[in-house]
Design a protein around this motif. Sequence first.
Motif, PDB file in Angstrom:
ATOM      1  N   GLU A 230       1.009  -0.992   0.006  1.00 36.04           N
ATOM      2  CA  GLU A 230       0.571   0.180   0.410  1.00 36.04           C
ATOM      3  C   GLU A 230       0.901   1.495  -0.070  1.00 36.04           C
ATOM      4  N   SER A 231       0.368   2.303   0.033  1.00 35.83           N
ATOM      5  CA  SER A 231       0.849   4.069  -0.392  1.00 35.83           C
ATOM      6  C   SER A 231       0.345   4.643   0.308  1.00 35.83           C
ATOM      7  N   GLU A 232       0.188   5.210   0.628  1.00 31.56           N
ATOM      8  CA  GLU A 232      -0.450   6.762   0.951  1.00 31.56           C
ATOM      9  C   GLU A 232       0.135   7.971   0.595  1.00 31.56           C
ATOM     10  N   THR A 233      -0.329   9.199  -0.319  1.00 29.96           N
ATOM     11  CA  THR A 233      -0.077  10.108  -0.522  1.00 29.96           C
ATOM     12  C   THR A 233      -0.665  11.008  -0.544  1.00 29.96           C
ATOM     13  N   LEU A 234       0.379  12.701   0.397  1.00 33.11           N
ATOM     14  CA  LEU A 234      -0.661  13.659   0.612  1.00 33.11           C
ATOM     15  C   LEU A 234      -0.089  14.782  -0.169  1.00 33.11           C
ATOM     16  N   TYR A 235      -0.564  15.360  -0.963  1.00 30.58           N
ATOM     17  CA  TYR A 235      -0.504  16.928  -1.726  1.00 30.58           C
ATOM     18  C   TYR A 235      -0.880  18.043  -0.984  1.00 30.58           C
ATOM     19  N   THR A 236      -0.639  19.220  -0.837  1.00 35.51           N
ATOM     20  CA  THR A 236      -0.777  20.083  -0.318  1.00 35.51           C
ATOM     21  C   THR A 236      -0.610  21.477  -0.689  1.00 35.51           C
ATOM     22  N   ILE A 237      -1.579  22.446  -1.245  1.00 38.25           N
ATOM     23  CA  ILE A 237      -1.765  22.733  -2.588  1.00 38.25           C
ATOM     24  C   ILE A 237      -1.718  24.082  -2.221  1.00 38.25           C
ATOM     25  N   ALA A 238      -0.935  24.965  -1.505  1.00 40.33           N
ATOM     26  CA  ALA A 238      -1.276  26.793  -1.130  1.00 40.33           C
ATOM     27  C   ALA A 238      -1.098  27.493  -2.542  1.00 40.33           C
ATOM     28  N   LEU A 239      -2.298  28.296  -2.771  1.00 39.07           N
ATOM     29  CA  LEU A 239      -2.329  28.899  -4.119  1.00 39.07           C
ATOM     30  C   LEU A 239      -2.579  30.549  -3.157  1.00 39.07           C
ATOM     31  N   THR A 240      -2.327  31.558  -4.247  1.00 42.37           N
ATOM     32  CA  THR A 240      -1.937  32.877  -4.066  1.00 42.37           C
ATOM     33  C   THR A 240      -3.014  33.561  -5.206  1.00 42.37           C
ATOM     34  N   ASP A 241      -3.009  34.886  -4.749  1.00 42.71           N
ATOM     35  CA  ASP A 241      -4.485  35.228  -5.871  1.00 42.71           C
ATOM     36  C   ASP A 241      -4.243  35.535  -6.726  1.00 42.71           C
ATOM     37  N   ASP A 242      -2.982  35.635  -7.511  1.00 43.00           N
ATOM     38  CA  ASP A 242      -2.082  36.056  -8.907  1.00 43.00           C
ATOM     39  C   ASP A 242      -2.024  34.159  -9.568  1.00 43.00           C
ATOM     40  N   GLY A 243      -2.372  33.401  -9.166  1.00 41.90           N
ATOM     41  CA  GLY A 243      -2.095  31.839  -9.257  1.00 41.90           C
ATOM     42  C   GLY A 243      -1.147  31.363  -9.129  1.00 41.90           C
ATOM     43  N   GLN A 244      -0.455  31.512  -8.171  1.00 42.34           N
ATOM     44  CA  GLN A 244       0.853  31.067  -7.812  1.00 42.34           C
ATOM     45  C   GLN A 244       0.671  30.139  -7.610  1.00 42.34           C
ATOM     46  N   ALA A 245       1.885  28.769  -7.035  1.00 44.73           N
ATOM     47  CA  ALA A 245       1.373  27.940  -6.355  1.00 44.73           C
ATOM     48  C   ALA A 245       2.038  27.441  -5.276  1.00 44.73           C
ATOM     49  N   GLN A 246       2.393  26.972  -3.846  1.00 45.04           N
ATOM     50  CA  GLN A 246       3.222  25.580  -3.643  1.00 45.04           C
ATOM     51  C   GLN A 246       2.618  24.443  -3.149  1.00 45.04           C
ATOM     52  N   ILE A 247       3.431  23.422  -4.025  1.00 49.20           N
ATOM     53  CA  ILE A 247       2.935  22.401  -3.880  1.00 49.20           C
ATOM     54  C   ILE A 247       3.698  21.359  -2.584  1.00 49.20           C
ATOM     55  N   GLY A 248       3.495  21.331  -2.032  1.00 53.04           N
ATOM     56  CA  GLY A 248       4.062  19.952  -0.517  1.00 53.04           C
ATOM     57  C   GLY A 248       3.684  18.333  -1.238  1.00 53.04           C
ATOM     58  N   ILE A 249       4.469  17.586  -1.504  1.00 52.36           N
ATOM     59  CA  ILE A 249       3.725  16.546  -1.683  1.00 52.36           C
ATOM     60  C   ILE A 249       4.442  15.450  -0.257  1.00 52.36           C
ATOM     61  N   THR A 250       3.834  14.487   0.230  1.00 50.08           N
ATOM     62  CA  THR A 250       4.703  13.992   0.585  1.00 50.08           C
ATOM     63  C   THR A 250       3.848  12.010   0.450  1.00 50.08           C
ATOM     64  N   ARG A 251       5.490  11.829   0.637  1.00 51.87           N
ATOM     65  CA  ARG A 251       4.881   9.892  -0.339  1.00 51.87           C
ATOM     66  C   ARG A 251       5.148   9.288   1.329  1.00 51.87           C
ATOM     67  N   ARG A 252       4.140   8.134   1.419  1.00 50.02           N
ATOM     68  CA  ARG A 252       4.612   6.747   2.891  1.00 50.02           C
ATOM     69  C   ARG A 252       4.245   5.776   1.926  1.00 50.02           C
ATOM     70  N   TYR A 253       5.758   5.218   2.306  1.00 53.31           N
ATOM     71  CA  TYR A 253       5.771   3.988   1.201  1.00 53.31           C
ATOM     72  C   TYR A 253       5.743   2.336   2.778  1.00 53.31           C
ATOM     73  N   PHE A 254       4.613   0.822   2.313  1.00 58.23           N
ATOM     74  CA  PHE A 254       4.627   0.484   2.972  1.00 58.23           C
ATOM     75  C   PHE A 254       5.048  -0.806   2.137  1.00 58.23           C
ATOM     76  N   GLY A 255       5.238  -1.977   2.090  1.00 57.39           N
ATOM     77  CA  GLY A 255       5.599  -3.453   2.082  1.00 57.39           C
ATOM     78  C   GLY A 255       6.598  -3.595   0.817  1.00 57.39           C
ATOM     79  N   SER A 256       6.749  -4.206  -0.212  1.00 56.61           N
ATOM     80  CA  SER A 256       7.700  -4.009  -1.167  1.00 56.61           C
ATOM     81  C   SER A 256       8.279  -2.660  -1.632  1.00 56.61           C
ATOM     82  N   ALA A 257       7.830  -1.857  -1.733  1.00 57.06           N
ATOM     83  CA  ALA A 257       7.869  -0.105  -2.531  1.00 57.06           C
ATOM     84  C   ALA A 257       8.775   0.310  -1.021  1.00 57.06           C
ATOM     85  N   TYR A 258       8.634   0.381  -0.006  1.00 59.86           N
ATOM     86  CA  TYR A 258       8.967   0.453   0.726  1.00 59.86           C
ATOM     87  C   TYR A 258      10.201  -0.104   1.168  1.00 59.86           C
ATOM     88  N   ASN A 259      10.665  -1.293   1.065  1.00 59.29           N
ATOM     89  CA  ASN A 259      11.969  -1.768   0.697  1.00 59.29           C
ATOM     90  C   ASN A 259      12.579  -1.857  -0.334  1.00 59.29           C
TER      91      ASN A 259
END
Length: 458
Positions: free
Chosen positions: A252-281
Amino acid sequence: LVAKSVEVTAPAGLKIHTKISGKSAALKEQFKKSGAQQKFSWTATSVPALPHETQLPPEWIYNSGVNFFAGNVNDYYHGLEKTLLNRAEQNTQAAALARQLTASATNRLDALKAIRDYVVQSIRLAGPGFTELPLANLSAADVTLADGYGHLADRAILLHAMLAAAGFKPEFVLASSLPSVSEINKFAKSFPLPQDFEYPLVRVTVDGQAYYLNDTDQYAKLGTTAHANRLGLTPANGKITQIEPAKNCSEESETLYTIALTDDGQAQIGITRRYFGSAYNAKKHYFAELPPEERRRYFQQIVSSVAQGARPVGDLVTQFDSYPGIEQFSVTVDHYAVVDGKYFYFDLPFRPSMFPAGSDARVLPLFIGSDFESRITTEISLPQEFSQLVIAPPDKKLRAADAGSVRVKTSRQPGKFLITQDMEINPAIIPPDEYPVLLKVESTLGEKSGRTFLLQKN
């Protein structure tokens, strides 16, 4: 195929297992017994050609054919088990080393890991598979330890010997690549398939939990197995069961996207991926041996995959000294959203997908051979001047026949929007007439309405 015939003649006292697969009426079977001999014959005429398609189940599920096995397969398994145990008992040096390795272990799992890590780091895999050689060629535990190499069965023997010396009660298990699917289970339990059960594992139980060794390396989380949810056979009794990973070690896997938008259309995007099982290995192994220059290149690739013109904010963070493993980074994207007067619109930085794109129709069944669970959570901080939500992805609940399901759930909070997508993929054999259901699920997930936002100025 215009015509083909096969005959098998054997002594009358020899057990011959036969099974006809497929549904072709063109395949005929005859059996004759005469004195001290028995004869099986099969004839097929005017068999139509099958199309070339990918992701097919084992041929004996869909293809018309004859399967036969001579003898008692349990005799083979009992002989194999007897030989494996005999070689494992030749362990004077291996047993002494096991006791030395586990002397400082504070608990049973530490002892288990110490033995596993030593064997996978010290014994190089070499030579043909054990099924290509006579059983007499299996090496004793002390021989493999002294040589520093051996095939998978040799390594399993050494693991068994060392684990037994450390106080465990190891068992040999022959793993297969076959998932636990009803059609496969039925065939495997009604007809001998020794050629499918060829990967030797060693199973030990600690506090009621089974652990499988010999298909992972020193980077792997103890309790994971490359044969998770595959069929395994215990040669001691010939019983076929499903190989289960330990608790919290599923694929299994878990992914978190955090998107902070500003009025002029800019975005700061944070990505956190959590790996389990064979993907972790795999990821732990990858990052542990990744040179600094290759790590920088990898970071550049994942940054550019988020959006065109994405710029990194800070460095790539990887944490695989604990479980699950974490990969984390942030980017800034100018003009991520389009600002058009009083409207503000943008898409999610990913396209949900359950199955890869395939043909529009199939003649043969589709085989999904592994299971997987994923959760993608997206937290969006809306721009201050555009907080009126006009269009947003809807909630969805989709079922892909026996192959799994997807659920999309959304919620609104002051200044924020939250989307959670839970996906479950199950091993399955999908008949051709149910294949359009999978196409419909994939098409629905790919709809632009499922990832597009339109906001209006306050």
